[in-house]
Scaffold this active site. Structure first.
Site, PDB file in Angstrom:
ATOM      1  N   TYR A 184     -13.977 -49.502  10.000  1.00 46.12           N
ATOM      2  CA  TYR A 184     -14.566 -50.325  11.064  1.00 46.12           C
ATOM      3  C   TYR A 184     -15.908 -50.902  10.612  1.00 46.12           C
ATOM      4  O   TYR A 184     -16.819 -50.148  10.264  1.00 46.12           O
ATOM      5  CB  TYR A 184     -14.737 -49.438  12.296  1.00 46.12           C
ATOM      6  CG  TYR A 184     -15.464 -50.035  13.473  1.00 46.12           C
ATOM      7  CD1 TYR A 184     -15.136 -51.289  13.967  1.00 46.12           C
ATOM      8  CD2 TYR A 184     -16.460 -49.297  14.121  1.00 46.12           C
ATOM      9  CE1 TYR A 184     -15.790 -51.800  15.074  1.00 46.12           C
ATOM     10  CE2 TYR A 184     -17.116 -49.799  15.230  1.00 46.12           C
ATOM     11  CZ  TYR A 184     -16.781 -51.061  15.699  1.00 46.12           C
ATOM     12  OH  TYR A 184     -17.440 -51.561  16.791  1.00 46.12           O
ATOM     13  N   LYS A 236     -11.015 -47.887  24.607  1.00 52.00           N
ATOM     14  CA  LYS A 236      -9.735 -48.377  24.094  1.00 52.00           C
ATOM     15  C   LYS A 236      -8.560 -47.859  24.909  1.00 52.00           C
ATOM     16  O   LYS A 236      -7.719 -48.627  25.370  1.00 52.00           O
ATOM     17  CB  LYS A 236      -9.558 -47.982  22.628  1.00 52.00           C
ATOM     18  CG  LYS A 236     -10.768 -48.266  21.755  1.00 52.00           C
ATOM     19  CD  LYS A 236     -11.171 -49.737  21.753  1.00 52.00           C
ATOM     20  CE  LYS A 236     -12.362 -49.972  20.842  1.00 52.00           C
ATOM     21  NZ  LYS A 236     -12.802 -51.378  20.827  1.00 52.00           N
ATOM     22  N   ILE A 287     -10.919 -42.449  19.098  1.00 56.77           N
ATOM     23  CA  ILE A 287     -11.019 -43.301  20.294  1.00 56.77           C
ATOM     24  C   ILE A 287      -9.737 -44.078  20.583  1.00 56.77           C
ATOM     25  O   ILE A 287      -9.593 -44.647  21.664  1.00 56.77           O
ATOM     26  CB  ILE A 287     -12.218 -44.266  20.207  1.00 56.77           C
ATOM     27  CG1 ILE A 287     -12.018 -45.316  19.120  1.00 56.77           C
ATOM     28  CG2 ILE A 287     -13.510 -43.508  19.982  1.00 56.77           C
ATOM     29  CD1 ILE A 287     -13.075 -46.404  19.163  1.00 56.77           C
ATOM     30  N   ASP A 298     -13.100 -39.539  14.553  1.00 54.54           N
ATOM     31  CA  ASP A 298     -13.223 -40.566  15.594  1.00 54.54           C
ATOM     32  C   ASP A 298     -11.821 -40.828  16.139  1.00 54.54           C
ATOM     33  O   ASP A 298     -10.986 -41.442  15.465  1.00 54.54           O
ATOM     34  CB  ASP A 298     -13.825 -41.833  14.980  1.00 54.54           C
ATOM     35  CG  ASP A 298     -14.081 -42.927  16.006  1.00 54.54           C
ATOM     36  OD1 ASP A 298     -13.401 -42.942  17.041  1.00 54.54           O
ATOM     37  OD2 ASP A 298     -14.966 -43.770  15.758  1.00 54.54           O
TER      38      ASP A 298
END
Length: 481
Positions: free
Chosen positions: A149, A272, A236, A234
């Site tokens: 990202y 998300k 998400i 992570d």
């Protein structure tokens, strides 16, 4: 007169934010000339925003049926004073309980989470920075498999002073991180005198849309545990899975193996999975008591508003709604993903096989004039400036192979998808027909028609449609409705 640098701080004047990258430049191009079906049909279509807008109707319906969940309604105003006043930095107990339960639900009930370990932050951005402040000093480093990202350069590094060491992954194994690549990156960092504090893994992956299976996670957990470094996962996108195999959380893995749990931490968000980026609900969940204690003190700089906590505590506690929402969201994401990938395949564009996330990892290597970062940027500039699509080039994700692009598909309505696909298909067909693709600009008058399921040159394209004319009902549109 003093220079700007002499009167402002190093943070204010340095380039650590990472804003000077094609990822953010694409957003700027969209902001200057945003697409609108009638007011600006030749504008840039935003396909660089990983946002889930496909199930807002389900949220809106729940809100209409539960007006008392908001303190800003006649039905809920009696609770206004209590919620508007100061709240403990730990957060509303009912909110932390609801979040912990929801986190377990989106991980298929295979693991439970303790509400006392839930720490709030201002979105995943705040949560990622918060965990960095807790785990590392300026100059320390974290290994991050690439492509990753782009905003990690901001979230993890900018204010903390922490370094990111990319762990190169490539298409030979669908960009899966290997133990060998990790060891090579780790050893090289140590040889350079860099103190490696841990590994950060995004699972499901952004930008790949793939998941790490249980055995891969075990291998990564063993790697970090053997070296007594942290493992930050992570997660998400945990509930944005739209086909098998299902998601496996690092929480499930460490429950089944002997390890030092103090080294494991999860970052989560509702941006998300629920489509709530504007609510800024980020979560740090750590198995380390000291980290929880420190993070809770630091979270005072980025709390979730009490009004938001109150609303979400009620919504996430509605088990029937949550069950229906997650199921329907998954179906809609899968349908949109299928529409996008099949349409691209018709014009010879392939994508990495994926089953999660809000985007595809599109392979345009065959359209490069030269297989270099410069060649990728030339192609990207044509796509953003002439085709008017904001897709993000792989180099902004630190991808080592030129020609890959991330394309977000869940942040727009069906008609905008139709226009976007017509543009990229027209562009791909044009490039195929040109002897020297980079010597000619994309012909904006190239038209596409949809006949018998085949995409051919025809007489219509978004640029020729009258703003007052209905979009033709192609097979693609019919498939989306």
């Amino acid at each position: 007169m003093k220079s700007t640098r002499s009167v402002l701080s190093r943070i204010a004047t340095n380039q650590g934010h990472g804003e000077n990258s094609p990822y953010f430049d694409g957003w700027k191009a969209y902001d200057k000339n945003p697409f609108h079906p009638t007011k600006n049909p030749d504008g840039v279509i935003q396909m660089g925003l990983a946002e889930n807008q496909l199930s807002f109707d389900l949220i809106e319906d729940w809100i209409k049926r539960n007006p008392s969940a908001s303190i800003c309604t006649l039905e809920g105003v009696n609770g206004f004073k209590d919620i508007a006043n100061f709240q403990d930095y730990h957060g509303l107990p009912e909110f932390r309980q609801a979040i912990a339960k929801f986190m377990g639900r989106v991980r298929n009930g295979k693991v439970t989470f303790d509400p006392e370990r839930v720490v709030m932050a201002g979105g995943a951005t705040g949560a990622n920075e918060l965990i960095m402040f807790c785990l590392a000093d300026p100059g320390d480093a974290f290994l991050v498999p690439s492509p990753y990202y782009p905003a990690f350069d901001r979230d993890l590094r900018w204010r903390t002073g922490v370094q990111i060491i990319p762990v190169e992954c490539d298409s030979s194994n669908n960009f899966q991180v290997t133990r060998e690549a990790l060891e090579a990156a780790y050893d090289k960092a140590l040889e350079s005198g860099i103190n490696v504090k841990g590994l950060i893994l995004t699972n499901p992956s952004n930008p790949l849309g793939t998941i790490s299976d249980k055995e891969s996670l075990r291998s990564l957990a063993r790697f970090t545990n053997e070296r007594s470094i942290h493992f930050v996962c992570d997660e998400i996108y945990a509930a944005t899975i739209f086909r098998s195999p299902g998601f496996t959380s690092i929480a499930e893995v460490i429950d089944e193996m002997e390890c030092n749990k103090d080294l494991f931490h999860i970052v989560y968000s509702l941006s998300k999975d629920m489509g709530f980026p504007g609510f800024r609900v980020g979560i740090v969940y750590s198995y380390n008591d000291e980290v929880v204690h420190c993070a809770r003190k630091m979270s005072s700089f980025g709390l979730v508003s009490s009004q938001t906590q109150f609303l979400l505590a009620s919504m996430l506690s509605d088990e029937e709604f949550v069950e229906n929402f997650l199921s329907e969201s998954s179906k809609r994401l899968g349908k949109r993903h299928e529409i996008i990938t099949e349409a691209l395949q018709h014009v010879g564009i392939s994508c990495l096989k994926s089953n999660a996330g809000l985007y595809i990892w599109m392979d345009l290597r065959h359209l490069l004039n030269e297989s270099t970062p410069e060649g990728e940027m030339k192609l990207w500039r044509v796509i953003i400036n002439d085709v008017k699509l904001n897709v993000s080039p792989g180099s902004s994700f630190h991808c080592s192979e030129p020609g890959w692009f991330r394309v977000c598909f869940a942040n727009m309505d069906d008609q905008t998808v139709e226009v976007a696909l017509q543009r990229i298909q027209a562009f791909a067909l044009q490039r195929k027909q040109e002897d020297k693709p980079t010597n000619k600009r994309w012909r904006k008058n190239l038209r596409l028609s949809f006949t018998s399921g085949r995409f051919e040159e025809g007489i219509r394209t978004p640029h020729m449609m009258s703003p007052h004319s209905p979009v033709p009902q192609s097979p693609l549109v019919r498939a989306m409705t």
